[in-house]
Design a protein around this motif. Sequence first.
Motif, PDB file in Angstrom:
ATOM      1  N   PHE A  51       0.174  -1.264  -0.348  1.00 11.20           N
ATOM      2  CA  PHE A  51      -0.087  -0.531   0.472  1.00 11.20           C
ATOM      3  C   PHE A  51       0.677   1.055   0.002  1.00 11.20           C
ATOM      4  CE2 PHE A  51      -3.584  -2.611   1.413  1.00 11.20           C
ATOM      5  CZ  PHE A  51      -4.277  -2.156   0.708  1.00 11.20           C
ATOM      6  N   ALA A 102       0.759   1.368   5.392  1.00 16.05           N
ATOM      7  CA  ALA A 102       1.020   3.018   3.829  1.00 16.05           C
ATOM      8  C   ALA A 102       1.802   3.303   3.864  1.00 16.05           C
ATOM      9  CB  ALA A 102      -0.523   3.201   3.716  1.00 16.05           C
ATOM     10  N   ARG A 129      -3.128   0.851  -4.264  1.00 16.08           N
ATOM     11  CA  ARG A 129      -3.447  -0.629  -3.575  1.00 16.08           C
ATOM     12  C   ARG A 129      -1.885  -1.017  -4.468  1.00 16.08           C
ATOM     13  NH1 ARG A 129      -9.046  -2.827  -4.544  1.00 16.08           N
ATOM     14  NH2 ARG A 129      -7.612  -4.105  -6.136  1.00 16.08           N
TER      15      ARG A 129
END
Length: 535
Positions: A457, A477, A508
């Motif tokens: 991420f 992320a 993603r």
Amino acid sequence: MSKVFEVPLYPYRRSADQDAATPVRHPVVVVGAGPVGLALAIDLALQDVPVVVLDENDKVSWGSRAICFAKRPLEILDRLGCGDPMVDKGVVWNLGKVYFDERQVFGFNLLPEQGHKRPAFINLQQYYLEQFLVERVRQLQAEGKPVELRGGNKVLDVKQDAAGAELTVGTPEGPYQLEADWVVACDGAASPIRTLLGLDFTGRVFEDNFLIADVVMEAKFPTERWFWFDPPFNRGQSALLHKQPDNVWRIDFQLGWDIDRDAELKPENIDRRLRAMLGDEISYELEWSSIYTFQCRRMDRFREGRVVFAGDSAHQVSPFGARGANSGLQDTDNLAWKLKLILDGKSPVTFIDSYDLERVHGADENILNSSRSTDFITPKSEISRIFRDAVLDLSERYEATRPMVNSGRLSVPCTYDGSPLNGPDCDRMPQRTRPGSPMVDAPVPGGWLLDQLGSRFYLLTIDQDAPDRIKVEGVTAKRLALSLVDDADSYLAQRYLGEAGSAVYLVRPDQHVAARWDHFDETAVKMALLTAIGR
């Protein structure tokens, strides 16, 4: 003539599993070492997921088979470390021409804009792709990554329960058993795994046949896709011409439905068709030939317990449109990171259902486009043919009719509109990069945007402050910070800002957009990240 497909690349060798007192358990077993199975194995290994690939063969596929690889799958192969040899060896093309009888009725450019690392398409024989993927597996093995490729290993039986599956595997030295948390069937259109589980396809089989001829010859045709409707050399039918590496040309002839397949494959009959098209003066060698029937079908679902289906084992489309291998690579792109999160305990087992939902959506999109192409190419009534021919006639002079001409709607990346993994959207930003869509490449400082987004991420910020990392439930992320202060008219701005002055994108691991905002909000980003991991 290339002989790549005659060389054993992964011959049978006895594995330690065959000598174990009880079946050895693996996190993932992939069945099938074609492009889809090998790509999935590489993706998993890069994420440190142990994976074993079983294949009853020991070499790459015979014949060129899939030859057209689109921009998005090339970007996926870049992430897997295989993009450069593909493009270096392949024949790059963006242009196509459509002919009716002997007249060109129009041409098209599949990548009319600049600012992309990869072309719209390359043509490359499937056996080269498989060779590059096997070489990448060997490279990862040398680096200590947990991937194993076993040739001469044929799955004979599958049993499963809620926790995993047990496989009976046949070898030249007799059968053995092994266990897996997950089995991924990448074993082709005839899928023995699908048969063993008593599953089948639903959909359409079209009443038409096409002859494929891979011809080695010196020819001066340009590097373009040429498609003919009702040409003089194949009256009442259609034909297609593509250039491949090594002076190999793919030629497709529509044959009709009521044919003698054995007779059509006789060298003298193939030669008769080729001479009618190419003339008597061209010298050629026939490398490979086959006859295929249009099929647009898929399984009702792509998951059956602990067995997941990908590529041709899950869905089939007609070859015109290059949606077969390209969609299979998008299957693996969608699946690998989800298996990783489930195996790491960061997503629930039910998270795998998002693969089924998103890739069934992709398959339905491909089947719809492929069915429409087939109906246009092979009209089944006189009224349909009259309409088709009128559209072709008008397209030569009137631009408005050209979108109606359908010689194969060529593969485009799938956007997962309506996916439960999608988070918030900002309507001031471009539609092409909305949640569910694949990221669009663009030049950025240091190279290309997609090259800076790996198998994890990311939080892409454009002229917005944010922490270097956002973490929820063990999933992180990582921030990629970019600025347009000195380049407000850049491709990045056109593709990601729109009317917004700044942007924040949650990306993603498969490089699809999970959510986006025009400002940073930590709570909103964390909620979107939870949504994207099925929590």
